[in-house]
Design a protein around this motif. Sequence first.
Motif, PDB file in Angstrom:
ATOM      1  N   GLU A 167     -38.200 -24.257 -39.116  1.00  0.00           N
ATOM      2  CA  GLU A 167     -36.874 -23.986 -39.686  1.00  0.00           C
ATOM      3  C   GLU A 167     -35.785 -24.761 -38.940  1.00  0.00           C
ATOM      4  O   GLU A 167     -34.857 -25.287 -39.547  1.00  0.00           O
ATOM      5  CB  GLU A 167     -36.580 -22.486 -39.638  1.00  0.00           C
ATOM      6  N   ARG A 168     -35.902 -24.822 -37.621  1.00  0.00           N
ATOM      7  CA  ARG A 168     -34.908 -25.571 -36.840  1.00  0.00           C
ATOM      8  C   ARG A 168     -35.018 -27.069 -37.122  1.00  0.00           C
ATOM      9  O   ARG A 168     -34.009 -27.764 -37.234  1.00  0.00           O
ATOM     10  CB  ARG A 168     -35.080 -25.320 -35.337  1.00  0.00           C
ATOM     11  N   GLU A 185     -33.396 -27.680 -40.378  1.00  0.00           N
ATOM     12  CA  GLU A 185     -31.948 -27.500 -40.222  1.00  0.00           C
ATOM     13  C   GLU A 185     -31.285 -28.741 -39.607  1.00  0.00           C
ATOM     14  O   GLU A 185     -30.217 -29.154 -40.044  1.00  0.00           O
ATOM     15  CB  GLU A 185     -31.696 -26.280 -39.328  1.00  0.00           C
ATOM     16  N   TYR A 186     -31.921 -29.331 -38.614  1.00  0.00           N
ATOM     17  CA  TYR A 186     -31.335 -30.476 -37.913  1.00  0.00           C
ATOM     18  C   TYR A 186     -31.744 -31.826 -38.500  1.00  0.00           C
ATOM     19  O   TYR A 186     -31.163 -32.849 -38.133  1.00  0.00           O
ATOM     20  CB  TYR A 186     -31.696 -30.430 -36.423  1.00  0.00           C
ATOM     21  N   HIS A 241     -29.630 -17.996 -34.243  1.00  0.00           N
ATOM     22  CA  HIS A 241     -29.354 -19.437 -34.375  1.00  0.00           C
ATOM     23  C   HIS A 241     -28.236 -19.796 -33.446  1.00  0.00           C
ATOM     24  O   HIS A 241     -27.227 -19.289 -33.381  1.00  0.00           O
ATOM     25  CB  HIS A 241     -28.966 -19.800 -35.786  1.00  0.00           C
TER      26      HIS A 241
END
Length: 168
Positions: free
Chosen positions: A85-86, A89-90, A168
Amino acid sequence: MHHHGYLWTGPKQRFDDEALRRPPPPHVPPEGSRPELVQRHREVKAEFRLVDLPPLETAYWLLKPEKLIRGTWEEPKEAAEWLGERLVEYAPRFGSEADRDHTRLAVIVGSAAERLGWGGDVSHGCYLERPAFLSLALVCCSPNRAAPQLVCPSSGFGSDRRLGTALH
């Protein structure tokens, strides 16, 4: 065993300050050492445990304050999903088009789940738009395979700290 997730993003120049990313040597510089060496040793000794910079050895995240933990999971798959997920996201900020490839990201997540499953730590980093850097880590805890002497930084783990939550 459980797993803690860590995330750091910041200027590449700060990430490159390796003195603050490794524990200080156990011995004080010998008498007669240059004053700047003695001063630097004092700074590193005082700051290593407190600074949010990713340590050079992934297991040393366990020496850092609990407030730096972004999530805690019992299952390796759940911890690896957080990593995925990170990464998604990035991804728009990744410095390289190849780093954004979804197949590549899926392979990283699968590999992370496998490594966590046998008790290994996971560390992944990449450049964001210049000159920033993203560091993600998943650390096995209680015990850590690479550093079994390190204790869990989460004082509330097992009582009021909920597993599977990520901040987050």
